[in-house]
Design a protein around this motif. Structure first.
Motif, short mmCIF file in Angstrom:
data_model
loop_
_atom_site.label_atom_id
_atom_site.label_comp_id
_atom_site.label_asym_id
_atom_site.label_seq_id
_atom_site.Cartn_x
_atom_site.Cartn_y
_atom_site.Cartn_z
N TYR A 255 16.88 -15.68 23.24
CA TYR A 255 16.33 -16.04 21.62
C TYR A 255 16.90 -14.80 21.58
CZ TYR A 255 13.23 -18.15 25.60
OH TYR A 255 12.63 -18.31 26.40
N ASP B 234 17.38 -14.29 16.53
CA ASP B 234 17.16 -14.77 15.48
C ASP B 234 17.39 -13.37 14.12
OD1 ASP B 234 14.77 -15.56 13.92
OD2 ASP B 234 13.51 -14.08 13.87
N ASP C 40 16.79 -11.68 10.12
CA ASP C 40 16.08 -11.46 9.57
C ASP C 40 16.76 -11.20 8.23
OD1 ASP C 40 13.35 -10.44 8.06
OD2 ASP C 40 13.23 -8.67 9.36
N TRP C 41 16.84 -12.02 7.12
CA TRP C 41 17.52 -12.09 6.18
C TRP C 41 17.62 -10.85 5.38
CZ3 TRP C 41 17.56 -15.93 1.45
CH2 TRP C 41 18.53 -15.40 0.79
N THR D 69 20.32 -8.65 12.96
CA THR D 69 20.60 -9.02 14.75
C THR D 69 19.18 -8.76 15.22
OG1 THR D 69 22.81 -9.52 13.68
CG2 THR D 69 22.00 -9.80 16.06
N ARG D 70 18.48 -10.06 15.99
CA ARG D 70 17.74 -9.27 17.25
C ARG D 70 18.11 -10.73 18.29
NH1 ARG D 70 12.46 -8.64 13.67
NH2 ARG D 70 13.64 -10.70 12.77
N PHE D 71 18.27 -10.21 19.06
CA PHE D 71 18.91 -11.58 20.85
C PHE D 71 17.57 -10.38 21.66
CE2 PHE D 71 22.81 -9.16 20.79
CZ PHE D 71 22.68 -9.15 22.16
N SER E 283 20.38 -17.44 4.42
CA SER E 283 19.45 -16.94 5.80
C SER E 283 20.50 -18.26 6.68
CB SER E 283 18.22 -18.13 5.25
OG SER E 283 18.50 -19.13 4.76
N GLU F 166 21.61 -16.38 10.31
CA GLU F 166 21.58 -17.56 11.16
C GLU F 166 22.97 -17.55 12.08
OE1 GLU F 166 18.36 -16.72 12.70
OE2 GLU F 166 17.47 -16.69 10.96
#
Length: 211
Positions: free
Chosen positions: A152, A154, A156-157, A168-170, A193, A197
């Protein structure tokens, strides 16, 4: 067990060693075995951290970070002794080994170790209060689980107030067990954005290939 015993015998023939049994405590990380799997936690480490910073008797907090909080460099006045903040962040970074739920908060707080301000320290204290609330939280590696990889991701722009870089987060699961996670500021500014991503998609793909 036969394979383990055979390896132990080979090692004993070469080295002087003592079998201490199942691993229970190592460098502040606690483990225990059960039928459902292997829980990993750092409760003793958390309590020691709280004691060192005089937060054992503090009022607990239910979230690691205030919602809608946007940290930036000039966030209050500079603290008198920045070494205290830097040492705290260093110890908190080690805690992310078993606490993926605080990775994003520590990532944000670690951006200001060069010149910490009073509000940064106040938010670090909120995290300590949250750790008191969740001192015994564990990450469980389940024994009954498949070997499929799930990821998963995502972004955060433009959330960094000082550089306008995205975050960046995963997190990656092996079956039902969380095995890898990260929260990190991107190296360049994303112009849209969609670009923000795509970058974490590339990062998580590299991590999956490595796993």
């Amino acid at each position: 067990m036969d394979c383990i015993d055979a390896v132990n015998i080979q090692l004993k023939n070469k080295f002087k060693l003592k079998d201490l049994g199942d691993l229970k405590f190592f460098l502040g990380i606690e483990l225990s075995k059960s039928k459902i799997g292997i829980p990993m936690y750092q409760r003793h480490y958390v309590l020691s951290l709280l004691e060192d910073y005089g937060m054992l008797a503090c009022k607990s907090f239910i979230v690691p970070m205030l919602p809608n909080l946007h940290l930036h460099n000039n966030f209050g006045t500079s603290i008198v002794d920045p070494v205290i903040y830097r040492r705290l962040i260093g110890r908190l970074l080690y805690l992310t080994i078993s606490r993926p739920n605080i990775s994003y908060t520590i990532h944000k707080l670690s951006q200001f170790v060069s010149k910490p301000c009073t509000e940064h320290m106040a938010d670090a204290n909120i995290l300590l209060r949250y750790l008191k609330h969740t001192a015994g939280q564990v990450i469980l590696f389940k024994s009954a689980s498949d070997c499929n990889v799930h990821a998963y991701v995502d972004a955060d722009w433009g959330s960094c107030m000082d550089t306008r870089r995205s975050i960046t987060r995963f997190c990656i699961f092996l079956g039902n067990s969380l095995v890898s996670w990260k929260a990190k500021r991107q190296k360049t500014v994303s112009k849209s954005s969609a670009e923000a991503e795509y970058r974490p998609l590339a990062s998580v793909s590299i991590e999956i290939v490595w796993l």
